[in-house]
Write a protein that holds these residues in place. Structure first.
Motif, PDB file in Angstrom:
ATOM      1  N   HIS A  64       0.828  -1.199   0.000  1.00  0.00           N
ATOM      2  CA  HIS A  64       0.000   0.000   0.000  1.00  0.00           C
ATOM      3  C   HIS A  64       0.867   1.257   0.000  1.00  0.00           C
ATOM      4  O   HIS A  64       1.914   1.295   0.657  1.00  0.00           O
ATOM      5  N   GLN A  65       0.394   2.271  -0.699  1.00  0.00           N
ATOM      6  CA  GLN A  65       1.142   3.530  -0.754  1.00  0.00           C
ATOM      7  C   GLN A  65       1.219   4.191   0.611  1.00  0.00           C
ATOM      8  O   GLN A  65       2.233   4.801   0.957  1.00  0.00           O
ATOM      9  N   HIS A  66       0.160   4.071   1.405  1.00  0.00           N
ATOM     10  CA  HIS A  66       0.211   4.715   2.727  1.00  0.00           C
ATOM     11  C   HIS A  66       1.315   4.097   3.591  1.00  0.00           C
ATOM     12  O   HIS A  66       1.932   4.794   4.398  1.00  0.00           O
ATOM     13  N   THR A  67       1.586   2.810   3.402  1.00  0.00           N
ATOM     14  CA  THR A  67       2.674   2.181   4.151  1.00  0.00           C
ATOM     15  C   THR A  67       4.029   2.650   3.634  1.00  0.00           C
ATOM     16  O   THR A  67       4.941   2.941   4.425  1.00  0.00           O
ATOM     17  N   ARG A  68       4.173   2.730   2.334  1.00  0.00           N
ATOM     18  CA  ARG A  68       5.442   3.202   1.764  1.00  0.00           C
ATOM     19  C   ARG A  68       5.715   4.641   2.195  1.00  0.00           C
ATOM     20  O   ARG A  68       6.860   5.004   2.505  1.00  0.00           O
ATOM     21  N   ASP A  69       4.676   5.462   2.231  1.00  0.00           N
ATOM     22  CA  ASP A  69       4.839   6.855   2.669  1.00  0.00           C
ATOM     23  C   ASP A  69       5.243   6.912   4.137  1.00  0.00           C
ATOM     24  O   ASP A  69       6.133   7.692   4.516  1.00  0.00           O
ATOM     25  N   TRP A  70       4.588   6.114   4.964  1.00  0.00           N
ATOM     26  CA  TRP A  70       4.911   6.084   6.393  1.00  0.00           C
ATOM     27  C   TRP A  70       6.334   5.562   6.610  1.00  0.00           C
ATOM     28  O   TRP A  70       7.091   6.090   7.440  1.00  0.00           O
ATOM     29  N   SER A  71       6.726   4.571   5.851  1.00  0.00           N
ATOM     30  CA  SER A  71       8.088   4.046   5.932  1.00  0.00           C
ATOM     31  C   SER A  71       9.117   5.136   5.638  1.00  0.00           C
ATOM     32  O   SER A  71      10.127   5.258   6.334  1.00  0.00           O
ATOM     33  N   LEU A  99       3.177   2.059  15.129  1.00  0.00           N
ATOM     34  CA  LEU A  99       4.399   1.309  15.417  1.00  0.00           C
ATOM     35  C   LEU A  99       4.383  -0.042  14.719  1.00  0.00           C
ATOM     36  O   LEU A  99       5.387  -0.485  14.155  1.00  0.00           O
ATOM     37  N   ASP A 100       3.235  -0.716  14.720  1.00  0.00           N
ATOM     38  CA  ASP A 100       3.144  -2.068  14.160  1.00  0.00           C
ATOM     39  C   ASP A 100       3.331  -2.107  12.645  1.00  0.00           C
ATOM     40  O   ASP A 100       3.700  -3.155  12.104  1.00  0.00           O
ATOM     41  N   TYR A 101       3.090  -1.016  11.976  1.00  0.00           N
ATOM     42  CA  TYR A 101       3.201  -0.985  10.515  1.00  0.00           C
ATOM     43  C   TYR A 101       4.620  -1.282  10.026  1.00  0.00           C
ATOM     44  O   TYR A 101       4.802  -1.802   8.918  1.00  0.00           O
ATOM     45  N   LEU A 102       5.621  -0.919  10.832  1.00  0.00           N
ATOM     46  CA  LEU A 102       7.007  -0.985  10.385  1.00  0.00           C
ATOM     47  C   LEU A 102       7.834  -1.808  11.351  1.00  0.00           C
ATOM     48  O   LEU A 102       7.405  -2.120  12.457  1.00  0.00           O
ATOM     49  N   ASN A 103       9.044  -2.118  10.937  1.00  0.00           N
ATOM     50  CA  ASN A 103       9.944  -2.881  11.794  1.00  0.00           C
ATOM     51  C   ASN A 103      11.373  -2.371  11.651  1.00  0.00           C
ATOM     52  O   ASN A 103      11.919  -1.752  12.558  1.00  0.00           O
ATOM     53  N   VAL A 104      11.964  -2.600  10.497  1.00  0.00           N
ATOM     54  CA  VAL A 104      13.369  -2.245  10.268  1.00  0.00           C
ATOM     55  C   VAL A 104      13.600  -0.747  10.458  1.00  0.00           C
ATOM     56  O   VAL A 104      14.641  -0.320  10.985  1.00  0.00           O
ATOM     57  N   GLU A 105      12.629   0.051  10.071  1.00  0.00           N
ATOM     58  CA  GLU A 105      12.791   1.512  10.103  1.00  0.00           C
ATOM     59  C   GLU A 105      12.977   2.054  11.518  1.00  0.00           C
ATOM     60  O   GLU A 105      13.569   3.117  11.717  1.00  0.00           O
ATOM     61  N   TRP A 106      12.471   1.347  12.511  1.00  0.00           N
ATOM     62  CA  TRP A 106      12.572   1.806  13.906  1.00  0.00           C
ATOM     63  C   TRP A 106      13.889   1.405  14.572  1.00  0.00           C
ATOM     64  O   TRP A 106      14.287   2.002  15.580  1.00  0.00           O
ATOM     65  N   ALA A 107      14.550   0.399  14.059  1.00  0.00           N
ATOM     66  CA  ALA A 107      15.605  -0.293  14.798  1.00  0.00           C
ATOM     67  C   ALA A 107      16.835   0.573  15.040  1.00  0.00           C
ATOM     68  O   ALA A 107      17.220   1.406  14.224  1.00  0.00           O
TER      69      ALA A 107
END
Length: 201
Positions: A64-71, A99-107
């Motif tokens: 989804h584009q909203h996920t790519r934008d948030w990433s 928070l749950d939408y992403l993983n690697v980006e937070w690390a």
């Protein structure tokens, strides 16, 4: 050298929320601190739906584009301050969802907490949030700004005006965020490929 990017994340999205006023104070305090380039990230504006990706976030196979934008938003930060109220002894579902939408980006990034509420100052929300952050490999700092009976710090215009103790707590949090952010940066740099070893002729 450019300064690390600090994102101040507004956790509440409900109409009538006061968290935006608190977050704007944190944003201003961080700008005055001078150690970061500061961005305000309002989850109400991000407007993520309830998590709807078919693949685990660690794979970064977003559909989804909203996920790519948030990433892209989260990935450009080096540290975060999460501004959260307390809902039923925990933090808002809007923040958990983001928070749950992403993983690697937070690390491998430092995180500060600013909680607000009544007599509890939102501390139960902060306590519930910390294990979620650590499971995403963020490093919460011990120093924090906890705001009891937060309505007393709101002006008639809805602006947040802290006392000296809150300002001191916020600055202490920012000092520690900067120290940890500096220490964590090498963990996020790409690992160099080992040099090829020469073979004997």
């Amino acid at each position: 050298m450019s300064q690390p990017v600090l994102q101040v994340v507004v956790g509440s999205t409900r109409p009538g929320r006061k968290g935006l006023a608190v977050a704007r104070w944190v944003q201003q305090l961080a700008q005055q601190h001078g150690g970061f380039d500061v961005e305000l990230v309002d989850l109400a504006e991000v407007a993520l739906p309830v998590f709807d990706e078919p693949n685990h976030p660690r794979l970064q196979q977003y559909t989804h584009q909203h996920t790519r934008d948030w990433s892209a938003v989260v990935a450009r930060a080096d540290a975060y301050v999460f501004v959260t109220p307390e809902y039923n002894h925990s933090f808002p579902a809007s923040l958990k969802n983001a928070l749950d939408y992403l993983n690697v980006e937070w690390a491998d990034k430092a995180a500060g907490l600013v909680s607000y509420g009544g007599v509890s100052a939102g501390l139960r929300a902060a306590t519930a949030l910390k294990p979620v952050l650590t499971s995403l490999r963020m490093v919460p700092v011990v120093e924090a700004a906890t705001i009891p009976f937060f309505a007393q710090f709101l002006t008639e215009d809805g602006e947040f005006q802290p006392n000296e103790q809150l300002t001191a707590g916020g600055n202490g949090m920012l000092d520690e965020l900067l120290r940890l952010t500096t220490a964590l940066l090498p963990l996020r740099r790409p690992v160099a490929e080992p040099a090829a070893t020469a073979t004997a002729g």
